[in-house]
Design an enzyme around this catalytic site. Structure first.
Site, PDB file in Angstrom:
ATOM      1  N   GLU A  62       2.951  45.303  -1.195  1.00 22.62           N
ATOM      2  CA  GLU A  62       3.018  45.102   0.249  1.00 22.62           C
ATOM      3  C   GLU A  62       4.218  44.285   0.688  1.00 22.62           C
ATOM      4  O   GLU A  62       4.693  44.439   1.806  1.00 22.62           O
ATOM      5  CB  GLU A  62       1.740  44.394   0.722  1.00 22.62           C
ATOM      6  CG  GLU A  62       0.448  45.107   0.374  1.00 22.62           C
ATOM      7  CD  GLU A  62       0.272  46.402   1.132  1.00 22.62           C
ATOM      8  OE1 GLU A  62       1.014  46.614   2.100  1.00 22.62           O
ATOM      9  OE2 GLU A  62      -0.600  47.199   0.768  1.00 22.62           O
ATOM     10  N   ASP A  80       3.934  51.428  12.957  1.00 25.00           N
ATOM     11  CA  ASP A  80       2.957  52.357  12.403  1.00 25.00           C
ATOM     12  C   ASP A  80       1.836  52.657  13.388  1.00 25.00           C
ATOM     13  O   ASP A  80       0.828  53.268  13.018  1.00 25.00           O
ATOM     14  CB  ASP A  80       2.372  51.808  11.097  1.00 25.00           C
ATOM     15  CG  ASP A  80       1.569  50.526  11.294  1.00 25.00           C
ATOM     16  OD1 ASP A  80       1.650  49.937  12.393  1.00 25.00           O
ATOM     17  OD2 ASP A  80       0.872  50.108  10.361  1.00 25.00           O
ATOM     18  N   THR A  85       1.626  43.525  12.409  1.00 21.29           N
ATOM     19  CA  THR A  85       1.055  43.357  11.081  1.00 21.29           C
ATOM     20  C   THR A  85       1.437  41.960  10.624  1.00 21.29           C
ATOM     21  O   THR A  85       2.603  41.572  10.741  1.00 21.29           O
ATOM     22  CB  THR A  85       1.623  44.393  10.101  1.00 21.29           C
ATOM     23  OG1 THR A  85       1.195  45.693  10.490  1.00 21.29           O
ATOM     24  CG2 THR A  85       1.167  44.128   8.682  1.00 21.29           C
TER      25      THR A  85
END
Length: 278
Positions: A62, A80, A85
């Site tokens: 990640e 996305d 995020t």
């Protein structure tokens, strides 16, 4: 093009994530009926050292780094469709878990620097909007990340939503530390729940191909079925088209029959090599 090495490309939609149960139901009575408890060998993933290994493995995919503790301050929009995020497990403003995190932080520490964004986080939940957030929110997130209470809140929500359910289900299925990690990594990326593209759906697809050890099946055979089912789901989204976190990480450990996930561990993700020696 190298895939975006960030978590939170989770399939579960906001409503599914918020409403998802913390344990995964099987898709049939036969799958749900537990066999007699399996006496697991080795140390589980909830052992502090093994848990740290799991966090390093996830971070390699990640964050392109083994330093997972440096990610409390991370925040960006990776475009996305899930808004921001952020943090150690990719909490998203568009999927509900970021809202739950900030609410938990506020429960632990009323009046914290992020509490004022709760109304905005509620409004943007389920969208990719930054309304009411923006650069001020990004700065305040980074500032909050220095607070050990916020770090604990991130740890708590990681465990409540992702780690504990994954490890608990894996133990019920009779899986060792490697299988527990395979479940955890899957639930991080795909989210909890029972839709075909979520963790529960992946597990259900695997159960159609192989029995768990708790059902009398072979651990290696079942784990391969689970990883194969996961790859099918990963390839449905362009950002997941590189499945190296399965092919050159988890399958490497499985082929070595390292069911206890014992170091030394050597693997590759997106072509980058990593090692955990102890």
């Amino acid at each position: 093009m190298r895939p975006q090495p960030r978590r939170a490309l989770r399939i579960a939609l906001a409503a599914a994530l918020v409403a998802a149960p913390l344990t995964v139901a099987a898709t049939s009575a036969a799958q749900a009926a537990p066999a007699p408890a399996v006496q697991l060998k080795g140390v589980g993933l909830d052992d502090p050292h093994k848990k740290d290994i799991a966090m390093q493995l996830v971070s390699s995919a990640e964050n392109s780094s083994l330093d997972w503790k440096a990610q409390y301050k991370y925040i960006e929009d990776i475009k996305d469709g899930r808004g921001y995020t952020a943090g150690i497990i990719g909490f998203c403003s568009g999927t509900g878990d970021m809202l739950e995190l900030v609410q938990h932080y506020t429960d632990l520490k009323p009046g914290n620097v992020l509490a004022k964004y709760l109304p905005a986080l509620k409004k943007v939940n389920g969208t990719d909007s930054h309304a009411g957030l923006g650069s001020a929110f990004e700065r305040d997130w980074a500032a909050a990340a220095k607070d050990t209470v916020f770090q604990q809140a991130q740890n708590d929500e990681r465990d409540r939503v992702y780690f504990n359910p994954a490890v608990s289900q894996a133990k019920k299925d009779g899986l060792g530390a490697l299988g527990q990690f395979a479940y955890y990594d899957a639930i991080v990326m795909h989210g909890p729940g029972n839709s075909s593209d979520s963790f529960g759906g992946i597990r259900a697809a695997a159960l159609k191909k192989a029995k768990t050890p708790a059902q009398g099946g072979d651990e290696a055979t079942y784990l391969k079925a689970f990883l194969d089912a996961r790859k099918v789901v990963m390839k449905k989204e362009e950002a997941h088209s590189d499945t190296s976190r399965v092919d050159t990480e988890q399958m490497v450990f499985l082929n070595a029959k390292n069911f206890d996930l014992n170091p030394p561990l050597k693997w590759k993700v997106y072509g980058d090599s990593y090692t955990i020696n102890s």
